[in-house]
Enzyme design. Structure first.
Site, short mmCIF file in Angstrom:
data_model
loop_
_atom_site.label_atom_id
_atom_site.label_comp_id
_atom_site.label_asym_id
_atom_site.label_seq_id
_atom_site.Cartn_x
_atom_site.Cartn_y
_atom_site.Cartn_z
N ALA A 232 0.81 -1.22 0.00
CA ALA A 232 0.00 0.00 0.00
C ALA A 232 0.84 1.27 0.00
O ALA A 232 0.33 2.36 -0.29
CB ALA A 232 -0.92 -0.01 1.21
N ASP A 263 2.86 -9.89 -8.72
CA ASP A 263 2.93 -10.47 -10.08
C ASP A 263 2.28 -9.54 -11.10
O ASP A 263 2.78 -9.38 -12.22
CB ASP A 263 2.26 -11.84 -10.10
CG ASP A 263 2.94 -12.81 -9.13
OD1 ASP A 263 4.16 -12.68 -8.95
OD2 ASP A 263 2.26 -13.67 -8.57
O1 RIB Z 1 2.71 -14.43 -6.01
C1 RIB Z 1 1.60 -15.24 -5.73
C2 RIB Z 1 1.92 -16.66 -6.06
O2 RIB Z 1 2.91 -17.13 -5.19
C3 RIB Z 1 0.76 -17.61 -5.88
O3 RIB Z 1 -0.04 -17.73 -7.03
C4 RIB Z 1 1.44 -18.90 -5.49
O4 RIB Z 1 1.35 -19.91 -6.44
C5 RIB Z 1 2.88 -18.52 -5.20
O5 RIB Z 1 3.71 -18.93 -6.18
#
Ligand code: RIB
Length: 318
Positions: A232, A263
């Site tokens: 945040a 991600d």
């Molecule tokens: O960054 C999240 C991911 O971390 C999840 O989807 C899990 O699989 C781990 O790899």
């Protein structure tokens, strides 16, 4: 319309086993959860989906088991338009899983890599031609470190910039740092990298290192661009060209599920950089993708589309 950029992701595919609960259990305690779901995840696959939904042409190198989970993981990638020919199926290991506990707006994750360990340097070597075509290479640390090192070597050989999201954190060889154009730890991972460098240098690892000092220490390793994501709080950025720490605040949003937020940031950042956006615009674009992701459930299911990111950025015009 411009040609889509080519993003090559080398990384993990996991099935996420997600339990929702009011609070995390204490040691030795059993509690009742409120919900359970099985959802495709893995940092590599999530970053691939993030990039694909933003309009990139994405190719993934990885490995799954020869089992139902593996079939499901590959199918999901293909449905996202990701090229899956370089995702191998191995008979001797089960597909990777991640056990995720969601409680009080945050997550705790245990990854059992399984078949992800079969994403070997040799497997990457068999796909060298993919490096030649790529505009950017995206890596994380859920496949063997030797594989990451080999992928960085190949990317450098073909002059393709690398984004390395050093998650989950592990010690990196000192000589790797300068070969990674964009290193993107979160605050815990940055602290881990600093401690491991101190261990390599035979120094005391138990000292408390402030953010600024941590940045300076990593920049000393000649990382060209260092971005630290702090949930945040947003992103801190410095580079060899401009070592002065810059803060890019996050967009304030209501959080549903933080899984995959990093991600979303990395996948989107890679697309933005490959498309030639400035560093500032790339960070803003990636922060918008992460802000949209946390408002939805599931690592991959919550990844925003290009239209959604652009509309969000318009609404939040400075
Ligand atoms: O960054 C999240 C991911 O971390 C999840 O989807 C899990 O699989 C781990 O790899």
């Amino acid at each position: 319309m411009n040609q889509p950029v080519q993003v090559l992701v080398i990384g993990s595919l996991n099935m996420d086993l997600v339990t929702e609960t009011e609070r995390a259990p204490q040691v030795g305690e059993t509690i009742m959860g409120s919900d359970f779901r099985q959802l495709p995840g893995g940092k590599g696959a999530n970053q691939a989906v993030a990039a694909a939904r933003l309009g990139a042409e994405v190719i993934m190198i990885g490995a799954v088991g020869n089992d139902d989970l593996g079939d499901h993981l590959i199918r999901t990638m293909a449905q996202e338009g990701i090229k899956t020919n370089a995702i191998r199926k191995v008979a001797d290991r089960p597909s990777g899983i991640a056990q995720i506990t969601l409680a009080q707006g945050d997550n705790r994750i245990i990854v059992v890599p399984g078949a992800n360990l079969a994403c070997t340097p040799e497997w990457v070597d068999q796909h060298q031609s993919l490096f030649q075509q790529a505009d950017i290479v995206v890596l994380q640390l859920e496949v063997p470190l030797n594989t990451v090192i080999r992928a960085v070597e190949l990317a450098n050989q073909y002059d393709v910039p690398v984004v390395l999201n050093p998650a989950p954190a592990q010690a990196l060889p000192a000589e790797l740092y300068h070969q990674i154009a964009y290193l993107t730890p979160n605050e815990t991972e940055l602290a881990y990298l600093i401690r491991s460098l101190r261990v390599q240098d035979g120094l005391d690892q138990d000292v408390v290192i402030q953010e600024k000092e941590g940045f300076a220490l990593l920049l000393e390793q000649k990382v060209p661009h260092l971005l630290m994501t702090v949930g945040a709080e947003g992103v801190f950025y410095a580079s060899q060209a401009n070592p002065q720490l810059q803060h890019h605040p996050a967009f304030p949003v209501a959080v549903v599920d933080t899984t995959g937020a990093g991600d979303a940031f990395n996948g989107a950042f890679a697309v933005a950089i490959a498309e030639g956006m400035s560093m500032e615009k790339s960070i803003r674009f990636a922060s918008a993708a992460a802000a949209l992701k946390v408002q939805k459930f599931g690592a991959q299911a919550g990844m925003p589309t290009r239209d959604q990111v652009e509309a969000f950025l318009e609404q939040h015009d400075e």
